[in-house]
Design a protein around this motif. Structure first.
Motif, PDB file in Angstrom:
ATOM      1  N   ARG A 175       3.378  -8.150  -2.408  1.00  0.00           N
ATOM      2  CA  ARG A 175       4.019  -7.755  -3.659  1.00  0.00           C
ATOM      3  C   ARG A 175       3.447  -9.086  -4.625  1.00  0.00           C
ATOM      4  NH1 ARG A 175       8.701  -8.512  -6.621  1.00  0.00           N
ATOM      5  NH2 ARG A 175       9.115  -6.755  -8.148  1.00  0.00           N
ATOM      6  N   SER A 176       2.592  -8.665  -5.789  1.00  0.00           N
ATOM      7  CA  SER A 176       2.203  -9.326  -6.755  1.00  0.00           C
ATOM      8  C   SER A 176       3.434 -10.332  -7.417  1.00  0.00           C
ATOM      9  CB  SER A 176       1.658  -8.792  -7.704  1.00  0.00           C
ATOM     10  OG  SER A 176       1.075  -9.533  -8.874  1.00  0.00           O
ATOM     11  N   SER A 177       3.390 -11.270  -7.591  1.00  0.00           N
ATOM     12  CA  SER A 177       4.630 -12.145  -8.104  1.00  0.00           C
ATOM     13  C   SER A 177       4.572 -11.660  -9.742  1.00  0.00           C
ATOM     14  CB  SER A 177       4.462 -13.747  -8.094  1.00  0.00           C
ATOM     15  OG  SER A 177       3.278 -13.969  -8.763  1.00  0.00           O
ATOM     16  N   GLU A 178       3.596 -10.979 -10.237  1.00  0.00           N
ATOM     17  CA  GLU A 178       3.671 -10.652 -11.513  1.00  0.00           C
ATOM     18  C   GLU A 178       4.364  -9.197 -11.986  1.00  0.00           C
ATOM     19  OE1 GLU A 178       0.688 -11.952 -14.020  1.00  0.00           O
ATOM     20  OE2 GLU A 178      -0.191 -13.347 -12.497  1.00  0.00           O
ATOM     21  N   ALA A 179       4.426  -8.628 -10.830  1.00  0.00           N
ATOM     22  CA  ALA A 179       5.187  -7.170 -10.971  1.00  0.00           C
ATOM     23  C   ALA A 179       6.605  -7.429 -11.399  1.00  0.00           C
ATOM     24  CB  ALA A 179       5.016  -6.577  -9.765  1.00  0.00           C
ATOM     25  N   ALA A 180       7.010  -6.411 -12.317  1.00  0.00           N
ATOM     26  CA  ALA A 180       8.404  -6.415 -12.763  1.00  0.00           C
ATOM     27  C   ALA A 180       9.316  -6.180 -11.555  1.00  0.00           C
ATOM     28  CB  ALA A 180       8.576  -5.700 -14.154  1.00  0.00           C
ATOM     29  N   GLU A 181      10.571  -6.489 -11.744  1.00  0.00           N
ATOM     30  CA  GLU A 181      11.758  -5.987 -10.780  1.00  0.00           C
ATOM     31  C   GLU A 181      11.508  -4.375 -10.732  1.00  0.00           C
ATOM     32  OE1 GLU A 181      14.559  -8.218 -10.666  1.00  0.00           O
ATOM     33  OE2 GLU A 181      15.830  -6.745  -9.461  1.00  0.00           O
ATOM     34  N   GLY A 182      11.887  -4.186  -9.581  1.00  0.00           N
ATOM     35  CA  GLY A 182      11.960  -2.490  -9.346  1.00  0.00           C
ATOM     36  C   GLY A 182      10.495  -1.904  -9.052  1.00  0.00           C
ATOM     37  N   LEU A 183       9.463  -2.750  -9.203  1.00  0.00           N
ATOM     38  CA  LEU A 183       8.023  -2.248  -9.098  1.00  0.00           C
ATOM     39  C   LEU A 183       7.233  -3.138  -7.836  1.00  0.00           C
ATOM     40  CD1 LEU A 183       5.320  -0.587  -9.849  1.00  0.00           C
ATOM     41  CD2 LEU A 183       4.996  -2.839 -11.598  1.00  0.00           C
ATOM     42  N   HIS A 184       6.959  -2.126  -6.872  1.00  0.00           N
ATOM     43  CA  HIS A 184       6.117  -2.853  -5.901  1.00  0.00           C
ATOM     44  C   HIS A 184       4.770  -2.620  -6.234  1.00  0.00           C
ATOM     45  CE1 HIS A 184       6.305  -4.239  -1.765  1.00  0.00           C
ATOM     46  NE2 HIS A 184       4.641  -4.160  -1.980  1.00  0.00           N
ATOM     47  N   ASP A 185       3.953  -3.604  -6.397  1.00  0.00           N
ATOM     48  CA  ASP A 185       2.608  -3.571  -6.955  1.00  0.00           C
ATOM     49  C   ASP A 185       1.784  -4.745  -6.342  1.00  0.00           C
ATOM     50  OD1 ASP A 185       0.707  -2.156  -8.904  1.00  0.00           O
ATOM     51  OD2 ASP A 185       0.948  -4.114 -10.151  1.00  0.00           O
ATOM     52  N   PRO A 186       0.704  -4.157  -5.699  1.00  0.00           N
ATOM     53  CA  PRO A 186       0.080  -3.125  -5.448  1.00  0.00           C
ATOM     54  C   PRO A 186       0.862  -2.393  -4.511  1.00  0.00           C
ATOM     55  CG  PRO A 186      -1.208  -4.548  -4.288  1.00  0.00           C
ATOM     56  CD  PRO A 186      -0.214  -5.459  -5.120  1.00  0.00           C
ATOM     57  N   GLN A 187       0.240  -0.747  -4.155  1.00  0.00           N
ATOM     58  CA  GLN A 187       0.610  -0.065  -3.199  1.00  0.00           C
ATOM     59  C   GLN A 187      -0.533   0.590  -2.521  1.00  0.00           C
ATOM     60  OE1 GLN A 187       3.153   3.044  -4.771  1.00  0.00           O
ATOM     61  NE2 GLN A 187       4.469   1.745  -5.950  1.00  0.00           N
ATOM     62  N   LEU A 188      -0.431   0.906  -1.157  1.00  0.00           N
ATOM     63  CA  LEU A 188      -1.500   1.686  -0.582  1.00  0.00           C
ATOM     64  C   LEU A 188      -0.900   2.725   0.067  1.00  0.00           C
ATOM     65  CD1 LEU A 188      -4.350   0.988   0.745  1.00  0.00           C
ATOM     66  CD2 LEU A 188      -3.238   0.736   2.864  1.00  0.00           C
ATOM     67  N   LEU A 189      -1.541   3.937  -0.552  1.00  0.00           N
ATOM     68  CA  LEU A 189      -1.208   5.148  -0.040  1.00  0.00           C
ATOM     69  C   LEU A 189      -2.204   5.823   1.111  1.00  0.00           C
ATOM     70  CD1 LEU A 189       1.301   6.363  -1.335  1.00  0.00           C
ATOM     71  CD2 LEU A 189       0.007   5.028  -2.959  1.00  0.00           C
ATOM     72  N   LEU A 190      -1.960   6.375   2.242  1.00  0.00           N
ATOM     73  CA  LEU A 190      -2.643   6.937   3.181  1.00  0.00           C
ATOM     74  C   LEU A 190      -2.659   8.688   2.967  1.00  0.00           C
ATOM     75  CD1 LEU A 190      -2.120   5.055   6.420  1.00  0.00           C
ATOM     76  CD2 LEU A 190      -3.759   4.435   4.666  1.00  0.00           C
ATOM     77  N   LEU A 191      -3.563   9.283   2.666  1.00  0.00           N
ATOM     78  CA  LEU A 191      -3.458  10.657   2.348  1.00  0.00           C
ATOM     79  C   LEU A 191      -4.223  11.397   3.429  1.00  0.00           C
ATOM     80  CD1 LEU A 191      -2.695  13.080   0.604  1.00  0.00           C
ATOM     81  CD2 LEU A 191      -4.675  12.551  -0.834  1.00  0.00           C
ATOM     82  N   ARG A 192      -3.641  12.381   4.230  1.00  0.00           N
ATOM     83  CA  ARG A 192      -4.704  13.129   5.142  1.00  0.00           C
ATOM     84  C   ARG A 192      -4.537  14.609   4.398  1.00  0.00           C
ATOM     85  NH1 ARG A 192      -2.665  11.562   9.813  1.00  0.00           N
ATOM     86  NH2 ARG A 192      -4.095  10.109  10.384  1.00  0.00           N
ATOM     87  N   THR A 193      -5.756  15.047   4.400  1.00  0.00           N
ATOM     88  CA  THR A 193      -6.060  16.579   3.836  1.00  0.00           C
ATOM     89  C   THR A 193      -6.181  17.461   5.011  1.00  0.00           C
ATOM     90  OG1 THR A 193      -8.384  15.702   3.466  1.00  0.00           O
ATOM     91  CG2 THR A 193      -7.085  16.171   1.683  1.00  0.00           C
TER      92      THR A 193
END
Lengths: 353, 353, 353, 353
Positions: free
Chosen positions: C208-226
């Motif tokens: 998690r970036s130390s610059e992200a505000a409380e309550g925000l996990h940033d960055p995120q990685l999404l895996l999407l299967r079609t």
């Protein structure tokens, strides 16, 4: 020069380097650390302390001066990287001693002197001992561009666009030295790329940078016509500020070939002036041509060690520039300077016979 | 021309397009489909069938000829995209009728005729009704380059390198038409970028492509010096084969600015000749300058609709080229042709008073 | 809605815009200045002063609120760009009034509400009046990538790599809103590119970036299967700092296709941190997708004006996202949020019937 | 091993190479021709004729087998480039003989065997004699990326995106060998870049290429979490067709760093499929990592020659991977294979003590 040791391997070539400025130091370090089959045995410089420090760093000895280094029995072959005015005498001395010599450009400060050196070498039959340091002939990007061109990737060449930019002009740079010190590389590389000798040159004056010193017209634009009719434009700009940037594009009948941007890492960062994708430019020619210098020295050492079976394959690769190539490049620069003095008119390149 | 409707919105501008060749068809489609505040009401062409087909496609009417279209009361403003020889008369007719006219380059086939058109417009006080189609002034990349330059991003400009390459020369192309049809864009855009008028031109001959037709020297190299001393090199190559490729780099005292490669998608694929990273080039100028043409027409329509409050802000953006700009560009081309005939000597650009 | 005027040209579409924040203001300006066949007649906003200022700037009127604007007889069609919570009611009101509506994403804040809106529209037979603002479907680069893929340029797709980076998270951003506000674009665009619906999603947590505000996990990685088995990785990073950067690469059986870097001008300049080649990144999505928004609005206006001969060809181009597309994207986001809450497990996408 | 000769220069290191397949031949040629301070004295291979031919080409001798080469008094140090199953015994034999050995990855075919080799070396106190051939640690681009990262160019790292694509899977490739043969490079390089050990791995299955052989899932996606919390995505694709393409991007709190495209020349040419700008991709890893292999061998030779003053500076550069590094990479691959067998669940990396 090639005493067989165990397994038939030739003894290493013992090399001395005259001049331990920026170029000479680089050459000495490459010979000591990164070139196969060579050992650095001697260095020398007008600044004896600088030479001794480098000798100590690299496990070599220091010679009192260039002639002594050339004569030293611990030296099989010589690299000349001292002041331009000293090149001719050192080259002639090494050749007279039967020692291979790799001389940084120029062969001599003037076309007349260069002619006289080549005449002497050819008279003595020692011209095969002399190589000129036009390292672009070993730059992998230039080599690949030339190969693609010669394989016909874009058909017959028609136009070449060259760019030769540095960060800041060195002290004492003049309009003439910009030609004989920077443009001289294109004076060699363009005919080498095209396989056609330079025929005529025209010097053109862009707007002068206010940061150029008195006596220096910077940037300059050189037009070069080779015997095959191809027209080359070469921008030489010593004070380009942003980085050392050498480019070349060859436009042919069926496409164009260009050197790719030379960078290893791309950075995406916030800067004071905005959000940017950036890639660093070199501050000078050394990182850009580091590999070319190493490969040039390797080819020279391989050749000097004399074509054992081990070395023959590599020596058949792209070759070193000869003393006569140095003379040809000097003739191109001489024509460029004459064109400049004549206000830009097309001026024939006259290579002494 | 600006009848208020509900909400104070001005009525749309009713536009007629003379000439339905490649350019005229594009203009007509943009006006009918992609420009705010315009409706296409009439088109005309020497080939009446072609005009009628386009009129049907776009819901417009077909006029019997250019003069009839200009005179038609359903036409508020005129785009001239017919043969070069017809431009002058149509522009004068539209201006005499008080109708705004956007004329594709050139204003007239010769410098003398262009001068006579401008003189007439200025005498009549109708020159403000005439715009010239130098669309690069609306190309977002050119606009951004010019803005960065004027903001001082790289200091004072010193050298410009321009490249103007097409895939294949059109039928009947000659050395002169290469100048008046292609180089004319740089004849306008370089002074526009630099904010300095053209002063002199020198024509240079690279090796001639064996694929160029009789009477066409291709490629050509033009050197252009502007009043500020900046030297521009412009390679014009109609038969470059590989793609339509317009480039521009401005070298300044503290850096350089260049148009970026114009591509949307990069493909990594195996091709017969090897493994490559590739990006497609346009086959001609239309995809490259599609946005420029649209924005040019939008600016012209906005201006023609007359500066209501709604439009004023946008009209203050990068402006249209004027008839006098067309005259200036014609003078640059005229000097280039004279230099060509004189073997390449520097030739002064003479803009009629 | 399409009163014929002279020449058979349909009357312009009178558009009202609800919400004059960043997106609504952009839409209003585009409709007033850059979209053919539209006039902006009304705007409205919770901040009446802001709405009035924009109305004055663009020659439109201000409505007291969204419902009033939708009901206004001077409004033929509605753009909804107000707060997310207001979208559903405004869309239903417009559809009930028989007026075409273009709604910014999301259709509704929750999947359940989105389902209820679509159910209502389908019951009433008014779903054809509703378009969702997934503008990437009109981004020329995305369109070209999709076309190349569908033409088989790289064979069957196997993997997609997406990147969605912004400079700074907006106030109040949470881990969920990062999904429903940013990832939602890939939730629509990846199935659209591939022509295959989303099947399952897995949420992964990078450092998690130390610059992200409380309550925000940033960055995120999404895996999407079609449904076709293709696996997509999507990095969503709201605080990437260096610029707004959307990328997409599709890897197929015989090569790969990627969006090219989106830049107009390259600058070579000296910066405090070194010598660099740089190209500016956008500070937010507006410059990157300016053309996509314009083309989306144009397609929507063309469709709303009803398929006269004039418009049919263009309307056949890449189409607008439907309400059901909005429901599908909401279902993908819903699965992503459920996966996040379940610690990253693969979670099925459940689109309500 | 370091007999002083004239000028204090150490004698060259006499190197033997076991295995003269693709990698062994490359190593032997580099040692004979391009590495300073080394001579190639012996080579050996299961195919005695191949070994003899290479020996003849390079002026070396041929040994009957690996153990004989290791024991040969003309061999000071050994490069192991034979079949994977032979590595462990040869490494132990060389270490037992007190000879430095550079072993191509893997140290041993299984994690258990690798553990046993390292245990033996550490018991004997000979682990300092063993280096593993993770050549990316010497690739100038990787080195520059790591240096920029460690200098804080983009703040703390958060996400890494790696891509490892080849043209065609070798014969007999399996889903497991794709991990232990290709992904093993990222298993070493990602922790090396980040300065943080691997903690857990998850294997994910994209759509399978129809060109992959039975038993090979290709491409694969590996997720790797390091102890610092950074999440890395690594696409491994043996049958990518278009070229050998290794990429790496590190995304940090204040920007991103990526390897630049590795190409020397850009070609603008007409191809059957259109007009393109193209740059060639390598057909395999050798041209891409040629410099890395040379620099790795140079660093190994310098270290083996024992830190004379001459060599100390260079030896302080980026270091060789150790046997323990090889063990760590094997543990990462072992976890990846276990995750694959468990259907993709996150699996802890367990490095034997």
């Amino acid at each position: 020069m090639s005493t067989p040791v165990s397994g038939g391997v030739a003894a290493p070539l013992r090399v001395g380097v005259v001049g331990t400025g920026v170029m000479g130091t680089d050459h000495a370090r490459l010979l000591a650390r990164s070139v196969s089959g060579a050992v650095l045995t001697r260095v020398t410089d007008l600044d004896a302390g600088r030479a001794q420090a480098l000798a100590t760093e690299l496990g070599a000895g220091a010679s009192p001066d260039g002639p002594a280094l050339v004569a030293d029995p611990e030296v099989d072959a010589v690299v000349v990287a001292s002041a331009d005015a000293t090149h001719a005498a050192l080259v002639l001395a090494a050749a007279a001693a039967g020692k291979p010599v790799l001389c940084e450009k120029p062969l001599a400060p003037t076309l007349a002197e260069a002619r006289s050196v080549v005449a002497q070498l050819e008279r003595d039959g020692t011209d095969h001992l002399v190589a000129l340091g036009f390292m672009r002939r070993f730059d992998p990007a230039h080599v690949e561009l030339r190969a693609a061109l010669h394989e016909g990737a874009v058909g017959a060449p028609l136009v070449v666009h060259g760019t030769s930019r540095g960060v800041t002009a060195g002290p004492g740079a003049t309009s003439e030295s910009s030609i004989t010190g920077s443009f001289v590389h294109e004076a060699d590389s363009v005919p080498w790329l095209l396989g056609s000798p330079a025929a005529e040159v025209s010097w053109q004056a862009p707007r002068r940078s206010s940061e150029a010193a008195e006596g220096l017209h910077d940037p300059q634009l050189l037009l070069l016509r080779t015997a095959d009719g191809v027209l080359s434009t070469v921008e030489v700009f010593l004070n380009a500020r942003y980085g050392y940037d050498v480019r070349c594009e060859v436009v042919g009948e069926r496409g164009a070939l260009a050197l790719a941007e030379s960078t290893h890492v791309v950075a995406l960062t916030t800067r004071s002036t905005g959000l940017v994708r950036s890639s660093a430019y070199a501050a000078d020619w050394r990182p850009r041509f580091a590999d070319a210098y190493r490969l040039e020295l390797q080819a020279w050492v391989d050749g000097a060690r004399g074509g054992t079976g081990t070395r023959r394959a590599e020596a058949a690769g792209p070759g070193l520039a000869t003393a006569r190539d140095g003379l040809r490049a000097a003739a191109v620069c001489d024509a460029a300077v004459r064109s400049m003095r004549a206000g830009g008119s097309w001026t024939a390149v006259e290579v002494p016979a």
